[in-house]
Design an enzyme around this catalytic site. Structure first.
Site, PDB file in Angstrom:
ATOM      1  N   GLY A 267       0.809  -1.222   0.000  1.00  0.00           N
ATOM      2  CA  GLY A 267       0.000   0.000   0.000  1.00  0.00           C
ATOM      3  C   GLY A 267       0.836   1.262   0.000  1.00  0.00           C
ATOM      4  O   GLY A 267       0.655   2.142  -0.833  1.00  0.00           O
ATOM      5  N   ALA A 268       1.751   1.361   0.950  1.00  0.00           N
ATOM      6  CA  ALA A 268       2.564   2.561   1.064  1.00  0.00           C
ATOM      7  C   ALA A 268       3.668   2.307   2.083  1.00  0.00           C
ATOM      8  O   ALA A 268       3.657   1.285   2.765  1.00  0.00           O
ATOM      9  CB  ALA A 268       1.722   3.742   1.528  1.00  0.00           C
ATOM     10  N   MET A 269       4.614   3.263   2.161  1.00  0.00           N
ATOM     11  CA  MET A 269       5.778   3.051   3.023  1.00  0.00           C
ATOM     12  C   MET A 269       6.158   4.334   3.747  1.00  0.00           C
ATOM     13  O   MET A 269       6.267   5.393   3.140  1.00  0.00           O
ATOM     14  CB  MET A 269       6.931   2.540   2.144  1.00  0.00           C
ATOM     15  CG  MET A 269       8.187   2.252   2.918  1.00  0.00           C
ATOM     16  SD  MET A 269       7.885   0.942   4.152  1.00  0.00           S
ATOM     17  CE  MET A 269       9.013   1.470   5.424  1.00  0.00           C
ATOM     18  N   GLU A 270       6.393   4.176   5.052  1.00  0.00           N
ATOM     19  CA  GLU A 270       6.524   5.313   5.968  1.00  0.00           C
ATOM     20  C   GLU A 270       7.929   5.887   6.073  1.00  0.00           C
ATOM     21  O   GLU A 270       8.276   6.464   7.111  1.00  0.00           O
ATOM     22  CB  GLU A 270       6.059   4.858   7.357  1.00  0.00           C
ATOM     23  CG  GLU A 270       6.977   3.819   8.056  1.00  0.00           C
ATOM     24  CD  GLU A 270       6.557   2.366   7.889  1.00  0.00           C
ATOM     25  OE1 GLU A 270       5.844   2.065   6.907  1.00  0.00           O
ATOM     26  OE2 GLU A 270       6.940   1.537   8.733  1.00  0.00           O
ATOM     27  N   ASN A 271       8.778   5.788   5.044  1.00  0.00           N
ATOM     28  CA  ASN A 271      10.144   6.304   5.116  1.00  0.00           C
ATOM     29  C   ASN A 271      10.182   7.682   5.788  1.00  0.00           C
ATOM     30  O   ASN A 271       9.357   8.541   5.488  1.00  0.00           O
ATOM     31  CB  ASN A 271      10.716   6.442   3.707  1.00  0.00           C
ATOM     32  CG  ASN A 271      10.390   5.257   2.851  1.00  0.00           C
ATOM     33  OD1 ASN A 271      10.781   4.150   3.165  1.00  0.00           O
ATOM     34  ND2 ASN A 271       9.621   5.474   1.806  1.00  0.00           N
ATOM     35  N   GLU A 304       0.472   5.908   7.369  1.00  0.00           N
ATOM     36  CA  GLU A 304       1.912   6.139   7.137  1.00  0.00           C
ATOM     37  C   GLU A 304       2.387   7.336   7.944  1.00  0.00           C
ATOM     38  O   GLU A 304       3.486   7.325   8.507  1.00  0.00           O
ATOM     39  CB  GLU A 304       2.205   6.343   5.650  1.00  0.00           C
ATOM     40  CG  GLU A 304       1.713   5.227   4.736  1.00  0.00           C
ATOM     41  CD  GLU A 304       2.106   3.829   5.163  1.00  0.00           C
ATOM     42  OE1 GLU A 304       3.176   3.670   5.782  1.00  0.00           O
ATOM     43  OE2 GLU A 304       1.336   2.882   4.892  1.00  0.00           O
TER      44      GLU A 304
HETATM   45  N1  TRP Z   1       5.412  -0.555   6.450  1.00  0.00           N
HETATM   46  C1  TRP Z   1       4.439  -0.581   5.385  1.00  0.00           C
HETATM   47  C2  TRP Z   1       3.125  -0.241   6.042  1.00  0.00           C
HETATM   48  O1  TRP Z   1       2.839   0.866   6.305  1.00  0.00           O
HETATM   49  C3  TRP Z   1       4.361  -1.919   4.710  1.00  0.00           C
HETATM   50  C4  TRP Z   1       5.165  -2.087   3.477  1.00  0.00           C
HETATM   51  C5  TRP Z   1       5.260  -1.233   2.466  1.00  0.00           C
HETATM   52  C6  TRP Z   1       5.925  -3.213   3.084  1.00  0.00           C
HETATM   53  N2  TRP Z   1       6.030  -1.780   1.474  1.00  0.00           N
HETATM   54  C7  TRP Z   1       6.448  -2.973   1.817  1.00  0.00           C
HETATM   55  C8  TRP Z   1       6.210  -4.420   3.664  1.00  0.00           C
HETATM   56  C9  TRP Z   1       7.229  -3.901   1.138  1.00  0.00           C
HETATM   57  C10 TRP Z   1       6.995  -5.345   2.991  1.00  0.00           C
HETATM   58  C11 TRP Z   1       7.510  -5.081   1.748  1.00  0.00           C
HETATM   59  O2  TRP Z   1       2.367  -1.058   6.420  1.00  0.00           O
HETATM   60 ZN    ZN Z   2       2.238   0.175   8.489  1.00  0.00          ZN
END
Ligand code: TRP
Ligand code: ZN
Length: 880
Positions: A267-271, A304
């Site tokens: 879905g998305a990534m919290e960098n 995120e």
């Molecule tokens: N940490 C992300 C979230 O908000 C999850 C996630 C995003 C992820 N991209 C990913 C996990 C790629 C594994 C691989 O939930």
């Molecule tokens: Zn998350």
């Protein structure tokens, strides 16, 4: 078979890192074909390390090492060893600087982990273990460092260069390239590193924090998507304010950036400071996105953003602790949506997801605790159990503590652990320390897999005016956990009097009666009995109000009790759940006996609900929605795929026929007036109207067809267009073909809308669907390299179309296994998620079981399958 059996990693083997890294300076010469990455790492021996042999071993995969130097001196080949997944340097001092340069190939990175190309841009995805595909590193979350990143790229192709933190310098080079330097002042684990390069435009806004700091907000998209960012920006600002008010959490950098990317595994990534999103969770205009999409955007943006405190400032010690950040952050985003939209509707939709995804996972060979104790590939553990059940486990603690004490406990957690990498146990300890409660038994929720089953027997004794509840809890074995100990759980209940009102509840022995309403019992034993006294007549119990614990509940009650609860329960969730249980009973009767009748009282209740002017539209739509085919399957000893489809179609048609006039009235009364609004009220009206249209269409009502076609042609919002298209496609015939063609012509340039065109076809229960799906695989707009497209066609067919995927001839299973084998060499994460559609084979009849197992076995026979696919497929066949 797999060349060598991959080894699991165990929680009990955890060791602190031998070295820590304080500073990381990265330089990228970016080019899709080959990118050079130079890394300067400041390492020192970890004083807390328990072992060490004078060498340092760094993670690294698919890297071509160009050079390496220690404290400024190039190393000789005898001083280090490069293996497939590591770089070991011999004889290192206690503190040193390691410099490496590696070459990587973003354009050829189809796994979408590490640095990869999406369309014309370059971006990264490092969680969980992607950073090791960018440079050699101690790629584990308990190694937290300060980073700088210098990005160099062609200025015309990549005018925008982003990374975490603050932009501190930029200049042009003479060769047409430019250079930008970013510094992130906050120490972070490597999985939160990010960079983006592209020809992007930003929508900009700003936010003033509670303490008066100004934060610049930027959402970066490709130029043609600039008109689809308003909703995402509004959602972000709402989330930032809410986190200040509800959790006392302020944003900490001067800039917060979001980038929308088309190719994305999740879905998305919290960098840190630079969230990267699947564009599905950013881009929306009323004419391109449905209410469900708007809702998804609001909650994923919030999710995120909330990670900045729950995940980034405080991170996980190791990946077994994943739910520390994910469970807590899902709880936070669920509460956010409950506060800004409708709490009742939100609870219902969250429980739907929990029951359909997590309960099924808990009953499958992949069942695992919220804190797993082993894994082969961590990517397989971004699951409903870690996320959704993890959120329920936080919610139970919040409810056991009460709002004020829970807030004190989270304040303590943020104060105590800021800047650290910690465990779920550290979290629970904060709950205990702030409340003075003992949660040692409660910790089993993190340790034991499986869904507890509660069986409750109630009885009423007229002589003593006492209502007794005998509560039994039991949890079935799961792989590796044959025997389960009882859970500590909150059971919220009410007792309804004959007038439908809540009675005052008084436990035998308690001195004064509680006020009428909900009473929370705390269960700890396998069997417990409660006596409520001073009750004038047999009450109707309302059990597990608000779904106070993630359990399966069974209790003996009549259809009349359910109708009574449906009409009167003061708990909105239980009104819905009573309706669901009743419909489930009717449907399962119809599965057993196609001639079984539907009692008049059911249609009466349905009609009364439709006529109730005062009711909340959204809630009403939930109450009047029949349970999904997959959910009905879960309630049977052996899933009767065709029987369930037949029964559900029959009841849908009967409702459409019997309640025609009321449904038409609801359809007319809830039509669109004015421009699109994403408010709970407007969303509820659309949901109810389209539900009514669905019943009428199943009844093959001529007026309904005309209205459906008019809605498809005339609606200005995608919610109504898709609802109409869905019904036309399911009906089939010329109207279906015409609508699909027209939709394609109108939207073929919008990738996210085109995904809807694929999935509406993949999820149709029509007989020819699989044939159609196979044809669509050859459509010029289909690509296995594009996860959203794969999900919209392949996953949609396998996961959302029970009757066609589980066709008795096994064609659906064969189709799936073929796709897994095609996808695995490209993108193991996506391939492995697909395999999960096969693992519940034990739930089906012997014929289907054999077909499903044969396909899993065929996947396992392929040489060189990924660890990801190997883990799921092999567990599917071994367990039990
Ligand atoms: N940490 C992300 C979230 O908000 C999850 C996630 C995003 C992820 N991209 C990913 C996990 C790629 C594994 C691989 O939930
Ligand atoms: Zn998350």
């Amino acid at each position: 078979m797999y060349r060598e059996t991959p080894h699991p990693i165990f929680l009990h083997d955890y060791q602190p890192p031998e070295f820590l890294i304080d500073r990381v300076d990265l330089a990228f010469e970016l080019d899709p074909e080959q990118t050079m990455v130079t890394a300067r790492l400041e390492l020192r021996r970890n004083p807390a390390a328990t072992r060490g042999d004078g060498t340092v071993c760094l993670h690294g995969e698919q890297l071509e090492l160009e050079w390496i130097a220690l404290d400024g001196h190039p190393l000789n080949p005898v001083d280090y060893r490069v293996e497939r997944e590591s770089l070991t340097v011999q004889r290192v001092p206690d503190r040193f600087v390691l410099e490496t340069q590696v070459r990587i190939h973003p354009a050829h990175n189809t796994a979408l982990e590490g640095l990869y190309q999406s369309g014309d841009m370059l971006c990264t995805q490092c969680e969980a273990e992607g950073f090791r595909r960018i440079t050699y590193f101690l790629d584990r979350p308990d190694v937290m460092a300060r980073y700088s990143a210098t990005l160099i790229a062609d200025k015309t192709r990549f005018p925008v260069l982003l990374s975490n933190g603050n932009r501190v310098a930029s200049d042009d080079l003479d060769d047409g390239r430019h250079r930008v330097r970013w510094e992130d002042p906050f120490p972070k684990p490597s999985y939160l590193f990010a960079l983006v390069a592209g020809d992007l435009r930003a929508v900009e806004d700003s936010f003033t924090t509670a303490s008066g700091r100004e934060v610049a907000l930027q959402i970066f998209v490709e130029p043609h998507n600039l008109d689809k960012c308003d909703h995402a920006m509004r959602s972000l600002k709402k989330a930032m304010r809410w986190d200040e008010e509800r959790f006392g959490r302020e944003y900490d950098l001067d800039i917060f950036m979001i980038v929308a990317v088309s190719h994305f595994n999740m879905g998305a990534m919290e960098n840190k400071g630079l969230n990267i999103f699947n564009d599905k969770f950013v881009l929306a205009r009323p004419d391109t996105a449905t209410d469900v999409d708007f809702d998804g955007i609001e909650s994923v943006i919030a999710h995120e953003y909330f990670h900045n405190w729950t995940g980034n400032r405080i991170t996980c010690r190791d990946w077994f602790q994943l739910s520390l950040k994910e469970g807590f952050t899902v709880y936070r985003d669920q509460e956010f949506t409950a506060d800004v939209a409708s709490r009742g509707v939100k609870r219902i939709s969250d429980v739907r997801v929990l029951r359909s995804h997590q309960f099924t996972e808990d009953a499958s060979p992949m069942a695992h605790p919220v804190r797993p104790d082993s894994y082969i590939e961590i990517n397989n553990f971004y699951t409903a159990t870690v996320y959704q059940k993890g959120a329920e486990v936080v919610r139970m603690q919040a409810n056991l503590l009460g709002p004020e004490v829970f807030r004190r406990a989270t304040d303590l957690y943020f104060a105590r652990h800021d800047g650290q990498a910690v465990t779920t146990d550290d979290f629970v300890r904060c709950m205990e320390d702030a409340s003075g409660r003992d949660l040692s038994q409660f910790r089993r929720w993190y340790e034991q897999a499986g869904t507890p089953e509660l069986h409750i027997q109630t009885s009423y004794d007229e002589a003593t005016r006492t209502c007794s509840l005998i509560v039994r809890q039991h949890t079935e074995p799961t792989p590796g956990q044959p025997v389960k100990a009882p859970f500590h759980l909150p059971l919220a209940i009410g007792l309804l009097g004959p007038d439908g009102r809540d009675l005052p509840l008084r436990l035998a022995g308690a001195s004064s009666p509680d006020a009428p309403g909900t009473h929370v019992l705390e269960l700890r034993q396998a069997v417990e009995t409660f006596h409520f006294v001073d009750l004038p007549a047999r009450p109707v119990p309302s059990l597990l109000r608000g779904f106070s614990a993630p359990v399966k509940l069974s209790f003996d009650c009549t259809d009349d009790d359910l109708l009574f609860l449906m009409a009167h329960d003061s708990d909105g969730f239980n009104r819905w759940d009573a309706a669901q249980t009743l419909m489930q009973r009717l449907l399962l009767n119809l599965v057993e006996d196609a001639e079984a009748g539907i009692p008049e009282s059911f249609f009466d209740a349905f009609r009364r609900a439709l006529r109730d002017e005062a009711s909340d539209r959204a809630l009403l739509a939930e109450v009047l929605t029949l349970p999904a085919e997959s959910y009905l399957g879960e309630q049977m000893a052996v899933v009767d795929v065709d029987g369930i489809h037949r029964a559900r179609t029959t009841l849908t048609r009967l409702i459409g026929e019997r309640l025609r006039d009321d449904l038409l009235a609801v359809y007319r009364d809830n039509g669109e007036s004015g421009p699109y609004a994403f408010t709970p009220e407007a969303v509820g009206r659309r949901a109810l109207k389209n539900l009514a249209l669905g019943y009428l269409m199943q009844a093959e009502d001529a007026e309904a067809l005309a209205r459906c076609q008019a809605q498809f042609a005339g609606a200005h919002n995608m919610t109504d267009v898709m609802a109409a298209l869905r019904l036309l496609v399911d009906r089939g015939g010329l109207e279906s073909r015409q609508a699909l063609d027209e939709f394609y012509r109108r939207w073929s340039g919008e990738s996210l809308v085109l995904d809807k065109w694929f999935s509406v076809q993949a999820t149709s229960p029509r007989e020819e669907t699989l044939t159609q799906v196979i044809q669509l695989m050859r459509h010029p707009d289909f690509s296995l390299g594009h996860p959203n497209r794969v999900r919209s066609l392949v996953s949609a067919f396998c996961n959302l179309n029970q009757v066609r995927f589980h066709a008795a001839d096994g064609a659906g299973y064969r189709f799936l296994a073929d796709r897994v084998l095609e996808l695995d060499p490209l993108n193991p994460l996506i391939a492995s998620r697909l395999v999960k559609s096969l693992i519940r084979w034990r739930r089906f009849d012997p014929g289907r079981q054999a077909l499903m197992r044969a396909e899993i076995a065929r996947i396992l026979e392929r040489e060189d399958i990924s660890k990801d696919v190997f883990e799921v497929a092999s567990k599917a066949l071994d367990a039990g």
